[in-house]
Design a protein around this motif. Structure first.
Motif, mmCIF file in Angstrom:
data_model
loop_
_atom_site.group_PDB
_atom_site.id
_atom_site.type_symbol
_atom_site.label_atom_id
_atom_site.label_comp_id
_atom_site.label_asym_id
_atom_site.label_seq_id
_atom_site.Cartn_x
_atom_site.Cartn_y
_atom_site.Cartn_z
ATOM 1 N N SER A 57 -5.111 3.794 -0.798
ATOM 2 C CA SER A 57 -4.652 5.039 -0.189
ATOM 3 C C SER A 57 -5.708 6.135 -0.208
ATOM 4 C CB SER A 57 -3.399 5.522 -0.929
ATOM 5 O OG SER A 57 -3.120 6.878 -0.659
ATOM 6 N N GLN A 77 0.871 9.415 -6.092
ATOM 7 C CA GLN A 77 1.259 10.771 -5.699
ATOM 8 C C GLN A 77 2.452 11.332 -6.472
ATOM 9 O OE1 GLN A 77 -0.627 12.547 -3.290
ATOM 10 N NE2 GLN A 77 -1.905 10.766 -3.704
ATOM 11 N N LYS A 128 -5.005 9.251 0.265
ATOM 12 C CA LYS A 128 -4.396 10.358 -0.490
ATOM 13 C C LYS A 128 -4.644 10.188 -1.991
ATOM 14 C CE LYS A 128 -0.696 11.753 2.669
ATOM 15 N NZ LYS A 128 0.770 11.900 2.843
ATOM 16 N N ASN A 129 -4.553 8.948 -2.471
ATOM 17 C CA ASN A 129 -4.839 8.695 -3.891
ATOM 18 C C ASN A 129 -6.292 9.017 -4.221
ATOM 19 O OD1 ASN A 129 -2.214 7.870 -4.329
ATOM 20 N ND2 ASN A 129 -2.681 5.692 -4.451
ATOM 21 N N SER A 136 0.817 -1.222 0.000
ATOM 22 C CA SER A 136 0.000 0.000 0.000
ATOM 23 C C SER A 136 0.847 1.267 0.000
ATOM 24 C CB SER A 136 -0.952 -0.004 1.199
ATOM 25 O OG SER A 136 -0.241 -0.116 2.407
ATOM 26 N N GLU A 165 0.598 4.164 -2.889
ATOM 27 C CA GLU A 165 0.416 5.606 -2.642
ATOM 28 C C GLU A 165 1.460 6.426 -3.388
ATOM 29 O OE1 GLU A 165 0.856 8.191 1.327
ATOM 30 O OE2 GLU A 165 -1.004 7.022 1.248
#
Length: 560
Positions: free
Chosen positions: A282, A245, A284-285, A237, A241
């Protein structure tokens, strides 16, 4: 690399420019019928050949000793050679040869930039050398040594080679080395992959996706290999990410899944699969993809399946399945819920529930996630405004498979938890449970008993197992035991009890009905009380969502 293969793979040149092989690679060997030269005359007898007095020759002028030696070689040339040993010594020899071929090709390319015929042979040699690296995937114990030699950086550097075919071969090898089928220990895999990441693998993969043209079969294969590498890397993972990113990968994938293709190609399906993996891995993703207007794009793509079903077991079916998975990930985020409402996702989901086949269960799953969590209130209100109550309650009263029932229960629990007290939407929702002499409540109690009957034998088996474990071992087994109970139906029991607790708290008539139905089997509200209490014990206050859920359950306990 067809031109290179045709010109240089079969015939290697020596320093003077002569072909080392005595055979032309362009002419197939003639079939050997076992007899050389002209046919013997019909009256010729082998016995008429005079014996050689000195014994020097053996037919055709060959010395007898030489003939015997040749015969010995013929008899032993197959299967007698020592198998090559793939160890550190072999790897060092290979690494030296690999680096030399890279350097030679780079030197000749720089020196004869406008005369490709002068560097094509070195390119063919390099191409072969890259492919030989495939054997390393069978010896992951050498990964660490391979990385420490600096060869990983050299391999990754080939992704920026001027010849896209060389880059594609390198990508294919990287895919093989990192594949989950390779029997590598986690530590071995980590050492190799970390060295690749340090050499800027992700950015170089992204650059190759931009330069490859899928109109070409070779480039299309190259894109597939890139996606294969991404899938391998995203098994971790933290790396998933990084992929999302540190490069334009999410934008490329978004663009790729939106291309109009009939039928859906393997690469388009694979792109949707990789996108789903990156978003699942993620938060953030997910946030980044939402900022790219990803939710609206997915709603547009999925709208074509509101009534139409993709062909069963096709790439398109898997493609659509992955797009639904992507959307579900996004609506778990508050920002995703907002975009979902803006894009009329609730309305689209309702059409799927009413008219879809393939999309019905998947649309319901999206709706369950969109309405859930602390930010699900506005979506709950929108569902009521869009006349969605009739749709979901009608589905509930019909015979459904377990997964559909579970999502419907999730939607009911979210409506009761998140609709504002005293609001018209909440009153309409409660009225649905009260209508037709509380038939929905009767069905909830019946379902609770069915699920509990499946959970009880599992709990009895676990109780027996518990006796043979120490206290420390019981703590280790706790997660597995809970998983087994959930698989048996505990999650559905918990959802039903939360719904029943809300109804007890909200309406006296509903409370009397629930108490009466439980009494039929000498059961009381304490049954629901114990389920809610167990849920509270499993929640962690550090998580804002779980803290809020705990407070809600504690409030409901007071009404039981």
């Amino acid at each position: 690399m067809t031109s290179i293969d045709e010109l240089f793979k079969a015939a290697k040149l020596d320093g003077s420019g002569d072909v080392k092989s005595g055979k032309s690679p362009m002419v197939e060997d003639e079939e050997d019928d076992g007899e050389a030269g002209p046919e013997l005359p019909p009256d010729f007898d082998a016995e008429d050949i005079p014996d050689d007095e000195e014994g020097r020759f053996f037919g055709g002028g060959m010395e007898r000793q030489t003939a015997q030696a040749m015969q010995y070689i013929d008899q032993h040339e197959e299967g007698e050679a020592e198998p090559e040993k793939f160890d550190v010594a072999w790897l060092r020899r290979f690494a030296l040869s690999f680096e030399k071929k890279i350097s030679k090709n780079a030197e000749l390319r720089g020196k004869f930039e406008n005369e490709p015929q002068k560097f094509m042979a070195s390119e063919a040699d390099l191409d072969n050398e890259i492919k030989e690296l495939s054997i390393l995937s069978e010896h992951p114990e050498l990964y660490s040594e391979f990385a420490s030699m600096g060869c990983v950086g050299s391999l990754i550097s080939l992704l920026s080679h001027e010849n896209a075919d060389i880059a594609i071969d390198a990508i294919q090898i990287i895919s093989e080395l990192t594949d989950e089928d390779v029997e590598a220990e986690q530590e071995q895999w980590d050492v190799l992959v970390n060295a690749m990441l340090d050499a800027d693998l992700i950015e170089l993969l992204s650059q190759n996706l931009s330069r490859l043209d899928e109109g070409s079969e070779a480039d299309r294969a190259g894109v597939y290999y890139v996606l294969g590498v991404l899938e391998n890397l995203a098994s971790q993972s933290s790396i998933a990410e990084r992929i999302g990113q540190e490069s334009g990968m999410l934008q490329w994938l978004l663009t790729r899944v939106q291309q109009k293709e009939r039928p859906v190609s393997q690469n388009q399906q694979y792109s949707a699969e990789i996108l789903a993996i990156l978003l699942q891995s993620s938060s953030k993703n997910r946030e980044k993809f939402i900022s790219l207007d990803g939710v609206d794009a997915l709603l547009q793509l999925l709208s074509q399946y509101r009534k139409r079903d993709p062909e069963k077991d096709s790439d398109e079916e898997e493609y659509a399945e992955n797009l639904f998975d992507c959307l579900i990930c996004l609506v778990d985020e508050d920002a995703g819920k907002e975009k979902f409402l803006e894009g009329e996702g609730v309305e689209l989901s309702q059409i799927m529930l009413k008219e879809g086949k393939f999309s019905k269960q998947r649309g319901l799953r999206v709706l369950d996630h969109a309405l859930g969590g602390l930010g699900g209130g506005p979506a709950c209100e929108r569902l009521v405004e869009a006349a969605g109550l009739k749709t979901v309650f009608s589905m509930f009263m019909r015979k459904q498979e377990h997964q559909i029932i579970e999502h419907l229960l999730g939607i009911f629990a979210s409506l009761l938890r998140l609709l504002p007290g005293g609001s018209a939407a909440r009153i309409r929702t409660l009225a649905k449970f009260m209508e037709k002499d509380y038939e929905k409540i009767e069905k909830l109690i019946k379902m609770r008993r069915e699920y509990a009957s499946r959970v009880t034998p599992v709990e009895e088996a676990i109780a027996k197992e518990r006796k043979s474990y120490t206290e420390e071992e019981q703590e280790i087994m706790a997660a597995e035991w809970l998983s087994r109970r959930f698989d048996a139906g505990l999650f559905s029991v918990q959802l039903i009890d939360v719904i029943l607790a809300w109804l007890v708290a909200e309406d006296d008539g509903a409370k009397r009905k629930i108490v009466s139905l439980l009494a039929d089997r000498d059961e009381t509200l304490s049954l629901i009380h114990s389920t809610l209490k167990e849920q509270i014990e499993g929640l962690v206050e550090d998580d804002p969502g779980q803290k809020d859920h705990k407070e809600m359950l504690e409030t409901l306990l007071q009404f039981l």
